[in-house]
Design an enzyme around this catalytic site. Structure first.
Site, PDB file in Angstrom:
ATOM      1  N   VAL A  15      34.264 -67.650 -18.158  1.00  0.00           N
ATOM      2  CA  VAL A  15      34.376 -68.486 -19.346  1.00  0.00           C
ATOM      3  C   VAL A  15      32.877 -69.209 -19.381  1.00  0.00           C
ATOM      4  CG1 VAL A  15      35.423 -69.796 -21.028  1.00  0.00           C
ATOM      5  CG2 VAL A  15      36.863 -68.482 -19.411  1.00  0.00           C
ATOM      6  N   GLU A 121      41.513 -75.086 -28.064  1.00  0.00           N
ATOM      7  CA  GLU A 121      41.813 -74.017 -28.651  1.00  0.00           C
ATOM      8  C   GLU A 121      41.577 -72.440 -28.153  1.00  0.00           C
ATOM      9  OE1 GLU A 121      42.372 -73.380 -32.677  1.00  0.00           O
ATOM     10  OE2 GLU A 121      43.274 -71.895 -31.143  1.00  0.00           O
ATOM     11  N   GLY A 179      37.333 -59.398 -15.860  1.00  0.00           N
ATOM     12  CA  GLY A 179      37.624 -61.062 -16.129  1.00  0.00           C
ATOM     13  C   GLY A 179      38.697 -61.393 -17.027  1.00  0.00           C
ATOM     14  N   LYS A 197      51.107 -70.749 -23.013  1.00  0.00           N
ATOM     15  CA  LYS A 197      50.572 -70.663 -24.174  1.00  0.00           C
ATOM     16  C   LYS A 197      51.848 -71.044 -25.481  1.00  0.00           C
ATOM     17  CE  LYS A 197      47.088 -67.611 -22.934  1.00  0.00           C
ATOM     18  NZ  LYS A 197      46.524 -66.166 -22.479  1.00  0.00           N
TER      19      LYS A 197
HETATM   20  N1  HSE Z   1      44.530 -64.114 -18.038  1.00  0.00           N
HETATM   21  C1  HSE Z   1      44.551 -64.722 -19.560  1.00  0.00           C
HETATM   22  C2  HSE Z   1      44.954 -63.498 -20.217  1.00  0.00           C
HETATM   23  C3  HSE Z   1      43.327 -65.015 -19.921  1.00  0.00           C
HETATM   24  O1  HSE Z   1      45.114 -62.114 -19.772  1.00  0.00           O
HETATM   25  O2  HSE Z   1      45.352 -63.281 -21.275  1.00  0.00           O
HETATM   26  C4  HSE Z   1      43.047 -65.737 -21.308  1.00  0.00           C
HETATM   27  O3  HSE Z   1      44.023 -66.795 -21.490  1.00  0.00           O
END
Ligand code: HSE
Length: 399
Positions: A15, A121, A179, A197
């Site tokens: 990121v 966000e 990634g 989340k």
């Molecule tokens: N590991 C997380 C995913 C990355 O695969 O959604 C983004 O939050």
């Protein structure tokens, strides 16, 4: 009034590098990355070494740095950095969902106490501006439900297995290499990343803090070819869903795989894409779809928060201040498919009804209705030879 941001960046992995790349290609953000703090002294970097430091105090104590951007992947360390930065009067942008979800209340209090802003966000569904929408657009609407695909890695794995017939281990490895996956990918496939989340979005959507540990969470680790065949024969797809819904006046939050037919709004959300369907009492169902993982997708949300900070944007948390916030419940009925190996695997489960049973020497499943509360803490949840997915959800209004 716009102000120039001088950024101390923590983390230069997937990121962090995505964000730096966006900065080099965008001239509309009134901000400059002054210094980057990293851990690994031996790792070769794509920028000259004088950009970097290994001492967090070099950023946290630098009076020139007025903004901290934190994109490391350890929640506890991230919390210490974010807390110290806010106590020192610096505003913060973070992408760390575990850290935000686990410390939500304290982070809200720190913002008020030190008159600083914390924006996150990128923590939820990466490139999809869902938190900003909940804060700004839906702040007065009576939301009744939202649900979605919140984990890019799991969705990538499920898409590749269903659409290209690839094996679980192979595509999980790919998701790690690109990634998308967390350093510990069990957070992705175990549903925990989606759970964090869900906590964050539930606070903004319904004004309720939910302890992540209290959310029923079941992932995709034990899915096998029988489950995929079951889905494909019925032209269904399997998606890992996170849901937050008002059911009989109470708030239900849970994470579980879901068989979807083509009436589901998120049926065609594939690979690393995420999708959120929101339902308001007056606006009815609306959907947001976008990349939910990856260097640039996540970096774009961090960049948008930095840009918002330059205009002194902060979350108002209006719904957290409302007097009548819903109580939580697990006391509602869902319809599930359960693949099991032996009768004993399901003998403790109290079904409301059993609608279908199939047993051969290699494949056994049932479809039945059960209260979510009856599944909580059951041993079947950690049984590697079983798999559970919803076939129907309560009050399915989101289709
Ligand atoms: N590991 C997380 C995913 C990355 O695969 O959604 C983004 O939050």
């Amino acid at each position: 009034m716009e102000r120039k941001l001088k950024i101390g960046l923590f983390g230069f992995g997937c990121v962090g590098q995505g964000l730096h790349d966006i900065f080099t290609k965008t001239d509309s953000i009134n901000a400059e990355i002054v210094k980057i703090c990293v851990k690994d002294k031996a790792k070769k970097r794509s920028l000259p070494m004088d950009y970097f430091t290994f001492e967090k105090e070099d950023l946290l104590n630098d009076p020139e740095v007025n903004t901290i951007v934190e994109v490391i992947d350890t929640a506890d360390e991230a919390f210490e950095i974010v807390k110290t930065a806010m106590e020192g009067g610096k505003s913060v942008v973070t992408a760390n969902k575990k850290m935000v979800a686990e410390n939500f209340k304290e982070l809200v209090d720190l913002q008020l106490k030190h008159n600083v802003s914390l924006l996150y966000e990128a923590s939820s569904c990466a490139s999809i501006p869902v938190i900003r929408n909940l804060e700004e657009y839906y702040d007065n609407d009576m939301l009744t439900a939202f649900e979605g695909i919140f984990n890019g890695s799991s969705n990538y794995i499920l898409s590749k297995m269903v659409n290209e017939g690839k094996g679980y281990d192979e595509v999980l490895k790919q998701a790690q290499e690109i990634g998308y996956a967390e350093s510990d990918p069990t957070l992705d496939v175990g549903g925990h990343d989606a759970k964090y989340k869900l906590c964050i979005l539930t606070a903004h959507a319904f004004g309720v803090y939910v302890d992540p540990e209290e959310i029923f969470t079941y992932g995709i680790q034990t899915i096998n070819d029988h489950d995929l065949k079951f889905a494909m024969e019925k032209r269904l797809k399997i998606k890992l869903f996170a849901s937050s819904q008002i059911i009989n006046g109470k708030l239900a939050t849970w994470v579980m795989p879901q068989f979807c037919d083509d009436r589901f709004k998120l049926y065609n959300v594939e690979n690393e894409y995420n999708g959120v369907v929101l339902e308001g009492a007056f606006s009815d169902a609306q959907q947001l779809i976008g990349k939910g993982a990856g260097s640039h997708a996540t970096g774009s949300a961090v960049a948008s928060d930095i840009s918002a900070l330059a205009y002194n944007y902060r979350y108002e948390y209006k719904k957290l201040q409302r007097p009548n916030r819903p109580e939580r419940t697990n006391d509602f009925i869902i319809e599930v498919y359960i693949r099991y190996e032996n009768k004993e695997d399901i003998s403790d489960l109290k079904f409301e009804s059993v609608d279908q049973v199939y047993e051969s020497s290699t494949f056994k499943y049932l479809v039945g209705k059960i209260k979510l509360s009856s599944l909580v803490n059951q041993t079947i949840l950690s049984n590697p030879n079983c798999f559970i997915a919803q076939t129907e959800v309560p009050a399915r209004v989101l289709n």
